[in-house]
Design an enzyme around this catalytic site. Structure first.
Site, PDB file in Angstrom:
ATOM      1  N   ASP A  70      25.087 -37.970  -2.493  1.00 24.42           N
ATOM      2  CA  ASP A  70      25.167 -37.011  -3.620  1.00 24.42           C
ATOM      3  C   ASP A  70      25.957 -35.744  -3.324  1.00 24.42           C
ATOM      4  O   ASP A  70      26.296 -35.006  -4.244  1.00 24.42           O
ATOM      5  CB  ASP A  70      23.758 -36.566  -4.040  1.00 24.42           C
TER       6      ASP A  70
ATOM      7  N   LEU B  95      21.995 -27.858  -2.814  1.00 32.47           N
ATOM      8  CA  LEU B  95      20.598 -27.484  -2.530  1.00 32.47           C
ATOM      9  C   LEU B  95      20.351 -25.975  -2.629  1.00 32.47           C
ATOM     10  O   LEU B  95      19.551 -25.417  -1.874  1.00 32.47           O
ATOM     11  CB  LEU B  95      20.155 -27.999  -1.157  1.00 32.47           C
TER      12      LEU B  95
ATOM     13  N   CYS C 278      -0.113   0.116   7.935  1.00 28.74           N
ATOM     14  CA  CYS C 278      -0.657   0.596   6.655  1.00 28.74           C
ATOM     15  C   CYS C 278      -2.068   1.132   6.817  1.00 28.74           C
ATOM     16  O   CYS C 278      -2.464   2.060   6.113  1.00 28.74           O
ATOM     17  CB  CYS C 278      -0.670  -0.537   5.638  1.00 28.74           C
TER      18      CYS C 278
ATOM     19  N   ARG D  92      21.163 -22.056  -7.709  1.00 30.57           N
ATOM     20  CA  ARG D  92      22.213 -21.407  -8.504  1.00 30.57           C
ATOM     21  C   ARG D  92      21.884 -21.277  -9.994  1.00 30.57           C
ATOM     22  O   ARG D  92      22.470 -20.453 -10.685  1.00 30.57           O
ATOM     23  CB  ARG D  92      23.551 -22.142  -8.313  1.00 30.57           C
TER      24      ARG D  92
ATOM     25  N   GLU E 199       0.841  -1.205   0.000  1.00 35.16           N
ATOM     26  CA  GLU E 199       0.000   0.000   0.000  1.00 35.16           C
ATOM     27  C   GLU E 199       0.876   1.256   0.000  1.00 35.16           C
ATOM     28  O   GLU E 199       0.577   2.234  -0.687  1.00 35.16           O
ATOM     29  CB  GLU E 199      -0.889   0.035   1.253  1.00 35.16           C
TER      30      GLU E 199
ATOM     31  N   GLU F 124      12.927 -32.804  -0.836  1.00 31.86           N
ATOM     32  CA  GLU F 124      13.550 -33.205  -2.112  1.00 31.86           C
ATOM     33  C   GLU F 124      14.149 -34.602  -2.104  1.00 31.86           C
ATOM     34  O   GLU F 124      14.869 -34.970  -3.024  1.00 31.86           O
ATOM     35  CB  GLU F 124      14.626 -32.185  -2.506  1.00 31.86           C
TER      36      GLU F 124
HETATM   37  N1  LIG Z   1      15.904 -38.594  -8.060  1.00 35.29           N
HETATM   38  C1  LIG Z   1      15.665 -37.752  -7.078  1.00 35.29           C
HETATM   39  O1  LIG Z   1      14.819 -36.882  -7.173  1.00 35.29           O
HETATM   40  C2  LIG Z   1      16.452 -37.867  -5.807  1.00 35.29           C
HETATM   41  C3  LIG Z   1      16.393 -36.810  -4.883  1.00 35.29           C
HETATM   42  C4  LIG Z   1      17.078 -36.948  -3.687  1.00 35.29           C
HETATM   43  C5  LIG Z   1      17.805 -38.097  -3.432  1.00 35.29           C
HETATM   44  N2  LIG Z   1      17.859 -39.066  -4.362  1.00 35.29           N
HETATM   45  C6  LIG Z   1      18.611 -40.312  -4.096  1.00 35.29           C
HETATM   46  O2  LIG Z   1      18.047 -40.892  -2.965  1.00 35.29           O
HETATM   47  C7  LIG Z   1      19.038 -41.650  -2.318  1.00 35.29           C
HETATM   48  C8  LIG Z   1      18.868 -41.556  -0.838  1.00 35.29           C
HETATM   49  O3  LIG Z   1      17.534 -41.876  -0.500  1.00 35.29           O
HETATM   50  P1  LIG Z   1      17.211 -42.737   0.773  1.00 35.29           P
HETATM   51  O4  LIG Z   1      15.752 -43.023   0.705  1.00 35.29           O
HETATM   52  O5  LIG Z   1      18.140 -43.886   0.815  1.00 35.29           O
HETATM   53  O6  LIG Z   1      17.576 -41.813   1.987  1.00 35.29           O
HETATM   54  P2  LIG Z   1      17.184 -40.310   2.424  1.00 35.29           P
HETATM   55  O7  LIG Z   1      15.710 -40.161   2.449  1.00 35.29           O
HETATM   56  O8  LIG Z   1      17.995 -39.345   1.669  1.00 35.29           O
HETATM   57  O9  LIG Z   1      17.745 -40.293   3.895  1.00 35.29           O
HETATM   58  C9  LIG Z   1      17.181 -41.118   4.844  1.00 35.29           C
HETATM   59  C10 LIG Z   1      17.833 -40.851   6.162  1.00 35.29           C
HETATM   60  O10 LIG Z   1      17.391 -39.574   6.684  1.00 35.29           O
HETATM   61  C11 LIG Z   1      17.342 -39.650   8.103  1.00 35.29           C
HETATM   62  N3  LIG Z   1      16.023 -39.427   8.686  1.00 35.29           N
HETATM   63  C12 LIG Z   1      15.781 -38.947   9.901  1.00 35.29           C
HETATM   64  N4  LIG Z   1      14.484 -38.872  10.167  1.00 35.29           N
HETATM   65  C13 LIG Z   1      13.866 -39.342   9.108  1.00 35.29           C
HETATM   66  C14 LIG Z   1      12.510 -39.542   8.786  1.00 35.29           C
HETATM   67  N5  LIG Z   1      11.506 -39.232   9.615  1.00 35.29           N
HETATM   68  N6  LIG Z   1      12.234 -40.054   7.585  1.00 35.29           N
HETATM   69  C15 LIG Z   1      13.192 -40.360   6.745  1.00 35.29           C
HETATM   70  N7  LIG Z   1      14.488 -40.204   7.006  1.00 35.29           N
HETATM   71  C16 LIG Z   1      14.837 -39.707   8.180  1.00 35.29           C
HETATM   72  C17 LIG Z   1      17.752 -41.073   8.446  1.00 35.29           C
HETATM   73  O11 LIG Z   1      19.154 -41.003   8.629  1.00 35.29           O
HETATM   74  P3  LIG Z   1      19.749 -41.000  10.113  1.00 35.29           P
HETATM   75  O12 LIG Z   1      19.323 -42.275  10.705  1.00 35.29           O
HETATM   76  O13 LIG Z   1      21.200 -40.834   9.904  1.00 35.29           O
HETATM   77  O14 LIG Z   1      19.088 -39.839  10.788  1.00 35.29           O
HETATM   78  C18 LIG Z   1      17.478 -41.840   7.197  1.00 35.29           C
HETATM   79  O15 LIG Z   1      18.275 -42.977   7.092  1.00 35.29           O
HETATM   80  C19 LIG Z   1      20.358 -41.127  -2.780  1.00 35.29           C
HETATM   81  O16 LIG Z   1      21.085 -42.143  -3.420  1.00 35.29           O
HETATM   82  C20 LIG Z   1      20.019 -40.036  -3.758  1.00 35.29           C
HETATM   83  O17 LIG Z   1      20.796 -40.123  -4.915  1.00 35.29           O
HETATM   84  C21 LIG Z   1      17.205 -38.986  -5.544  1.00 35.29           C
END
Ligand SMILES: NC(=O)c1ccc[n+]([C@@H]2O[C@H](COP(=O)([O-])OP(=O)(O)OC[C@H]3O[C@@H](n4cnc5c(N)ncnc54)[C@H](OP(=O)(O)O)[C@@H]3O)[C@@H](O)[C@H]2O)c1
Length: 337
Positions: A211, A215, A92, A218, A54, A277
């Site tokens: 990876d 995040l 405002c 950029r 405003e 993500e």
């Molecule tokens: N294509 C895509 O869009 C994309 C995007 C992102 C990632 N990725 C791929 O996804 C892979 C990883 O996925 P992921 O499923 O194995 O693992 P993630 O979801 O990246 O990580 C899981 C970890 O997060 C922590 N965490 C804590 N609280 C949680 C909760 N409430 N729910 C879930 N996680 C929790 C835990 O680790 P702690 O026990 O250490 O706390 C759990 O082991 C990577 O290889 C990456 O390349 C792909």
């Protein structure tokens, strides 16, 4: 469309200019219309601490030579109730009274407990004609993040992932600590645009380890989102890119994996919207808890993994809002009911 709706539509358009830069403030646009039905001033809010929409609309009109005489016959339109409290800037609603406006048209009331109807009351007490509720649905949609935060005490939650057409988000084996691109450069740029619009971005610890993502946004312009890592074992050390100084990072080391507690923690950190993500474990836990508002599913068609980490499985009651083709990629946007 009525005349009031037409000018409110313009307010919405102007307000969009602040998408991604106004946090923790809402998106607001304002238009001043003369007695001859001409726009004589326009403005929007760009950043917290800077003038509200405003004020910018009044300054725009004043720069063109309009003063209180013109305002006394004019209507000021604004998509959100003018504020009534002194925050980083003066109220405002008082400014509108001072400038002697004839009429105020408001899209929606402000749910923020410091305003909530008090702005409109102040205007009415000053004898100004006030209309509330023009294009209310559209105004609510524009400020879905701000309204979700204040009405539901949680951030607006957007899931986002990329999968191959055979349904995987990561291959079985990776040789290097960097993402394997599933989608094309245009889709990736779009996802950086999404990051610039939202307040925060959240990933699980495994994604950081596998990876080493930065995040940031950029490949687009705008403010980087706050980075959030779920890391209950506190295993993410300062040498990962998410821990650099480019953007703030919040490491959540809660021992509980209860999604509602995680969401509460985001709320306590004033996060108004968040993109989840990945990876699948993290996204799926938000889906299973029913804690999401929108989902962006990008599908790349140029690569198959055959084996690997399965993509999240969306369930519950939802609509497909849009389906777009980005070169060879397909993007589906879902909206939870
Ligand atoms: N294509 C895509 O869009 C994309 C995007 C992102 C990632 N990725 C791929 O996804 C892979 C990883 O996925 P992921 O499923 O194995 O693992 P993630 O979801 O990246 O990580 C899981 C970890 O997060 C922590 N965490 C804590 N609280 C949680 C909760 N409430 N729910 C879930 N996680 C929790 C835990 O680790 P702690 O026990 O250490 O706390 C759990 O082991 C990577 O290889 C990456 O390349 C792909």
């Amino acid at each position: 469309m009525t005349i009031e709706e037409k000018y409110m539509q313009r307010c919405l358009q102007l307000a969009q200019n602040g998408l991604g830069t106004t946090y923790p403030n809402p998106l607001v646009g304002s238009v001043i219309v003369s007695e001859n039905d001409e726009i004589i001033g326009e403005g929007w809010h760009l950043k917290s601490g800077e003038p509200h929409a405003e004020v910018n609309a009044v300054r725009d009109a004043e720069k063109k030579g309009y003063d209180e005489d013109a305002f006394a016959k004019a209507t000021i339109y604004v998509n959100l109730e003018p504020c009534s409290h002194t925050g980083k800037t003066p109220p405002c609603a008082s400014m509108i009274v001072q400038k002697d406006f004839k009429k105020v048209v408001v899209g929606t009331l402000d749910p923020h407990d410091k305003v909530a109807g008090k702005g409109v009351a102040l205007l009415k007490e000053a004898g100004i004609e006030v209309v509330v509720g023009v294009l209310e649905n559209e105004c609510n949609e524009l400020n879905k993040r701000f309204f979700t935060f204040h009405r539901k005490q949680r951030p607006y939650i957007i899931l986002k992932w990329a999968e191959t057409s055979d349904g995987f988000i990561a291959p079985k084996n990776k040789n290097e600590q960097k993402p394997v691109w599933i989608t094309n450069a245009h889709s990736r740029q779009l996802s950086h645009q999404l990051r610039a619009q939202e307040n925060a971005i959240l990933v699980g610890a495994r994604t950081v380890v596998d990876d080493n993502p930065s995040l940031t946004c950029r490949d687009w312009s705008g403010d980087h989102p706050i980075r959030v890592v779920l890391d209950s074992r506190n295993s993410i050390t300062s040498d990962y890119q998410v821990m650099d100084a480019i953007a703030p990072t919040l490491k959540l080391t809660l021992s509980s994996s209860n999604i509602l507690e995680i969401i509460d923690e985001l709320y306590r950190n004033n996060i108004q919207s968040v993109i989840i993500e990945g990876g699948t474990t993290t996204i799926q836990s938000f889906i299973d808890a029913g804690s999401w508002d929108e989902a962006y599913q990008f599908m790349g068609t140029s690569i198959l993994f055959h084996k690997g980490l399965k993509a999240p499985n969306l369930k519950g009651d939802y609509d497909i809002k849009t389906r777009e083709i980005i070169d060879s990629d397909v993007l589906k946007i879902y909206r939870k009911k």
